[in-house]
Design a protein around this motif. Structure first.
Motif, mmCIF file in Angstrom:
data_model
loop_
_atom_site.group_PDB
_atom_site.id
_atom_site.type_symbol
_atom_site.label_atom_id
_atom_site.label_comp_id
_atom_site.label_asym_id
_atom_site.label_seq_id
_atom_site.Cartn_x
_atom_site.Cartn_y
_atom_site.Cartn_z
ATOM 1 N N ARG A 109 37.149 39.875 54.607
ATOM 2 C CA ARG A 109 36.763 40.035 53.203
ATOM 3 C C ARG A 109 35.369 40.644 53.091
ATOM 4 N NH1 ARG A 109 40.954 38.698 49.397
ATOM 5 N NH2 ARG A 109 42.139 36.963 50.273
ATOM 6 N N ALA A 110 34.557 40.445 54.115
ATOM 7 C CA ALA A 110 33.222 41.018 54.152
ATOM 8 C C ALA A 110 32.977 41.590 55.546
ATOM 9 C CB ALA A 110 32.177 39.956 53.840
ATOM 10 N N THR A 111 32.259 42.693 55.595
ATOM 11 C CA THR A 111 31.904 43.326 56.869
ATOM 12 C C THR A 111 30.435 43.719 56.830
ATOM 13 O OG1 THR A 111 32.610 45.489 56.032
ATOM 14 C CG2 THR A 111 34.245 44.218 57.264
ATOM 15 N N LEU A 206 45.764 38.486 59.525
ATOM 16 C CA LEU A 206 45.580 38.067 58.136
ATOM 17 C C LEU A 206 45.027 39.172 57.248
ATOM 18 C CD1 LEU A 206 44.345 34.365 58.241
ATOM 19 C CD2 LEU A 206 46.636 35.272 57.849
ATOM 20 N N LYS A 207 44.253 40.068 57.833
ATOM 21 C CA LYS A 207 43.727 41.180 57.044
ATOM 22 C C LYS A 207 44.866 41.949 56.387
ATOM 23 C CE LYS A 207 41.159 45.511 57.402
ATOM 24 N NZ LYS A 207 40.472 46.460 58.317
ATOM 25 N N ASP A 208 45.929 42.202 57.130
ATOM 26 C CA ASP A 208 47.073 42.950 56.593
ATOM 27 C C ASP A 208 47.963 42.073 55.717
ATOM 28 O OD1 ASP A 208 46.295 45.304 57.868
ATOM 29 O OD2 ASP A 208 47.371 44.779 59.707
ATOM 30 N N VAL A 209 48.048 40.784 56.056
ATOM 31 C CA VAL A 209 48.883 39.879 55.262
ATOM 32 C C VAL A 209 48.383 39.797 53.828
ATOM 33 C CG1 VAL A 209 49.536 37.460 54.941
ATOM 34 C CG2 VAL A 209 49.661 38.495 57.218
ATOM 35 N N PHE A 210 47.057 39.762 53.646
ATOM 36 C CA PHE A 210 46.481 39.598 52.314
ATOM 37 C C PHE A 210 45.818 40.875 51.791
ATOM 38 C CE2 PHE A 210 46.576 35.264 54.062
ATOM 39 C CZ PHE A 210 47.244 34.616 53.030
ATOM 40 N N ALA A 212 45.445 44.493 49.679
ATOM 41 C CA ALA A 212 45.804 44.906 48.316
ATOM 42 C C ALA A 212 47.220 45.458 48.292
ATOM 43 C CB ALA A 212 44.815 45.952 47.814
ATOM 44 N N GLY A 213 48.003 45.015 47.318
ATOM 45 C CA GLY A 213 49.373 45.473 47.173
ATOM 46 C C GLY A 213 50.387 44.664 47.954
ATOM 47 N N SER A 214 49.926 43.693 48.739
ATOM 48 C CA SER A 214 50.842 42.880 49.548
ATOM 49 C C SER A 214 51.592 41.851 48.711
ATOM 50 C CB SER A 214 50.069 42.153 50.657
ATOM 51 O OG SER A 214 49.186 41.186 50.087
ATOM 52 N N GLY A 215 51.007 41.493 47.550
ATOM 53 C CA GLY A 215 51.603 40.449 46.722
ATOM 54 C C GLY A 215 51.236 39.060 47.182
ATOM 55 N N ARG A 216 50.443 38.947 48.243
ATOM 56 C CA ARG A 216 50.012 37.647 48.767
ATOM 57 C C ARG A 216 48.544 37.431 48.419
ATOM 58 N NH1 ARG A 216 52.955 39.900 53.109
ATOM 59 N NH2 ARG A 216 54.926 38.845 53.529
ATOM 60 N N ARG A 217 48.226 36.177 48.083
ATOM 61 C CA ARG A 217 46.866 35.864 47.649
ATOM 62 C C ARG A 217 46.379 34.574 48.291
ATOM 63 N NH1 ARG A 217 47.691 35.695 41.353
ATOM 64 N NH2 ARG A 217 49.646 34.725 42.061
ATOM 65 N N VAL A 237 34.546 37.926 45.745
ATOM 66 C CA VAL A 237 35.399 37.356 44.701
ATOM 67 C C VAL A 237 35.818 38.438 43.707
ATOM 68 C CG1 VAL A 237 35.554 35.623 42.889
ATOM 69 C CG2 VAL A 237 34.231 35.140 44.959
ATOM 70 N N GLU A 238 34.879 39.243 43.272
ATOM 71 C CA GLU A 238 35.180 40.296 42.295
ATOM 72 C C GLU A 238 36.193 41.289 42.853
ATOM 73 O OE1 GLU A 238 30.956 40.466 39.843
ATOM 74 O OE2 GLU A 238 31.181 41.669 41.673
ATOM 75 N N LYS A 239 36.044 41.647 44.117
ATOM 76 C CA LYS A 239 36.994 42.572 44.739
ATOM 77 C C LYS A 239 38.376 41.933 44.847
ATOM 78 C CE LYS A 239 37.791 45.374 48.878
ATOM 79 N NZ LYS A 239 37.289 45.735 50.244
ATOM 80 N N GLY A 240 38.397 40.649 45.218
ATOM 81 C CA GLY A 240 39.677 39.953 45.347
ATOM 82 C C GLY A 240 40.425 39.861 44.034
ATOM 83 N N ILE A 241 39.676 39.631 42.947
ATOM 84 C CA ILE A 241 40.306 39.589 41.621
ATOM 85 C C ILE A 241 40.849 40.964 41.255
ATOM 86 C CG2 ILE A 241 39.863 39.275 39.160
ATOM 87 C CD1 ILE A 241 37.818 37.116 39.947
ATOM 88 N N LYS A 242 40.049 41.991 41.491
ATOM 89 C CA LYS A 242 40.455 43.367 41.162
ATOM 90 C C LYS A 242 41.699 43.778 41.936
ATOM 91 C CE LYS A 242 38.705 48.123 41.056
ATOM 92 N NZ LYS A 242 37.527 49.010 41.330
ATOM 93 N N GLU A 243 41.751 43.420 43.201
ATOM 94 C CA GLU A 243 42.872 43.833 44.057
ATOM 95 C C GLU A 243 44.025 42.836 44.028
ATOM 96 O OE1 GLU A 243 41.221 44.436 47.933
ATOM 97 O OE2 GLU A 243 40.395 46.407 47.421
ATOM 98 N N ASP A 244 43.844 41.732 43.308
ATOM 99 C CA ASP A 244 44.862 40.686 43.184
ATOM 100 C C ASP A 244 45.221 40.103 44.552
ATOM 101 O OD1 ASP A 244 46.519 39.030 41.653
ATOM 102 O OD2 ASP A 244 48.262 40.316 41.965
ATOM 103 N N THR A 245 44.188 39.836 45.366
ATOM 104 C CA THR A 245 44.415 39.240 46.689
ATOM 105 C C THR A 245 43.850 37.825 46.782
ATOM 106 O OG1 THR A 245 42.379 40.225 47.554
ATOM 107 C CG2 THR A 245 44.435 41.474 47.848
ATOM 108 N N ILE A 246 43.371 37.298 45.652
ATOM 109 C CA ILE A 246 42.958 35.902 45.604
ATOM 110 C C ILE A 246 43.590 35.254 44.383
ATOM 111 C CG2 ILE A 246 40.777 36.445 46.735
ATOM 112 C CD1 ILE A 246 39.363 35.914 44.083
ATOM 113 N N ARG A 247 43.702 33.947 44.422
ATOM 114 C CA ARG A 247 44.257 33.209 43.299
ATOM 115 C C ARG A 247 43.441 31.958 43.065
ATOM 116 N NH1 ARG A 247 47.550 28.746 44.654
ATOM 117 N NH2 ARG A 247 48.045 28.547 46.869
#
Length: 254
Positions: A109-111, A206-210, A212-217, A237-247
């Motif tokens: 999530r961060a690099t 996990l990077k690929d599992v979650f 953007a566009g995977s539908g998993r959060r 957090v803001e990126k995760g909300i935008k990409e719909d990868t967090i819930r």
């Protein structure tokens, strides 16, 4: 009449689930099943016949009531209060730090500089909690007192996870010596081995599992969200909300 089988819905990498696995083994119960019995879409959850229970603390309390012949919780009020405080700190502050490092190491999530900053924060905060736990342990062999018990189960998953990230107890401390002892307890040893095998499989996936566009959060519940923001990861957090990868938590956040 035979007793209904207990079915545990969990994941061996979950620190919350590890607590329940250890407790079940200490109670002499087999671990059966994997699935979903929780409206919050979290593990662990336990099915006892047609009765479904979620939240690790509630499950552990239920097991203590159901199997009193193998008590894990201390008897005197002071020790019981101490145990509850240890569980609270580990389940919230300690879990959030470990989880945050997993978001960086496993989900990327961060690099770069941001990852370095978050990891520095995690290391510093883990040190504070380990010092606090060392004070709670004092000169005792076990957090529970004279024998291994509930408080030790509450601490073990989180200390073991911190060791994966290189933030385990400092050498020469009572907490380090406790960790060496607790890893010889069969229920802890087996559960930790399961956790390590599971996390090894997750590395690099996990990077690929979650993505953007995977539908998993991934769930950013209360203390996890707080940790990421206070440690400097608001943009995560803001990126995760935008990409719909967090819930966020149920209701409304699934």
């Amino acid at each position: 009449m035979s007793q209904p089988k207990l079915f545990l819905h969990d994941h061996p990498a979950s620190s919350y689930a590890q607590k329940v696995r250890m407790a079940l083994r200490e109670k002499g119960q087999q671990i059966r099943g994997l699935g979903e019995a929780n409206p919050r879409m979290e593990v662990p959850a336990l099915e006892d016949g047609d009765f479904k229970i979620f939240d690790a603390r509630i499950i552990l309390q239920y097991l203590e009531d159901k199997y009193p012949e193998h008590p894990l919780f201390p008897k005197d009020p002071r020790s019981r209060a101490e145990t509850r405080m240890i569980e609270e700190v580990c389940d919230t502050a300690f879990e959030a730090i470990n989880w945050g490092q997993g978001e960086i190491a496993w989900c990327e999530r961060a690099t770069g500089d941001l990852a370095d900053k978050l990891n520095r924060e995690a290391t510093a905060q883990t040190k504070v909690i380990c010092e606090w736990l060392t004070e709670r342990l004092g000169s005792k062999q076990w957090f529970n007192g004279e024998k291994f018990g509930y408080a030790d189960i509450c601490v073990a998953p989180y200390v073991n996870r911190s060791c994966i990230y290189g933030n385990g107890p400092a050498e020469g401390t009572a907490l380090r010596e406790w960790r060496e002892r607790v890893m010889q307890v069969p229920s802890v040893k087996q559960t930790t081995e399961e956790m390590l095998a599971s996390t090894e499989k997750m590395k690099g996936t996990l990077k690929d599992v979650f993505k953007a566009g995977s539908g998993r959060r991934r769930e950013y519940r209360d203390h996890r969200l707080e940790w990421m923001i206070k440690s400097g990861g608001l943009e995560v957090v803001e990126k995760g909300i935008k990409e719909d990868t967090i819930r966020f938590s149920w209701p409304g956040g699934i």
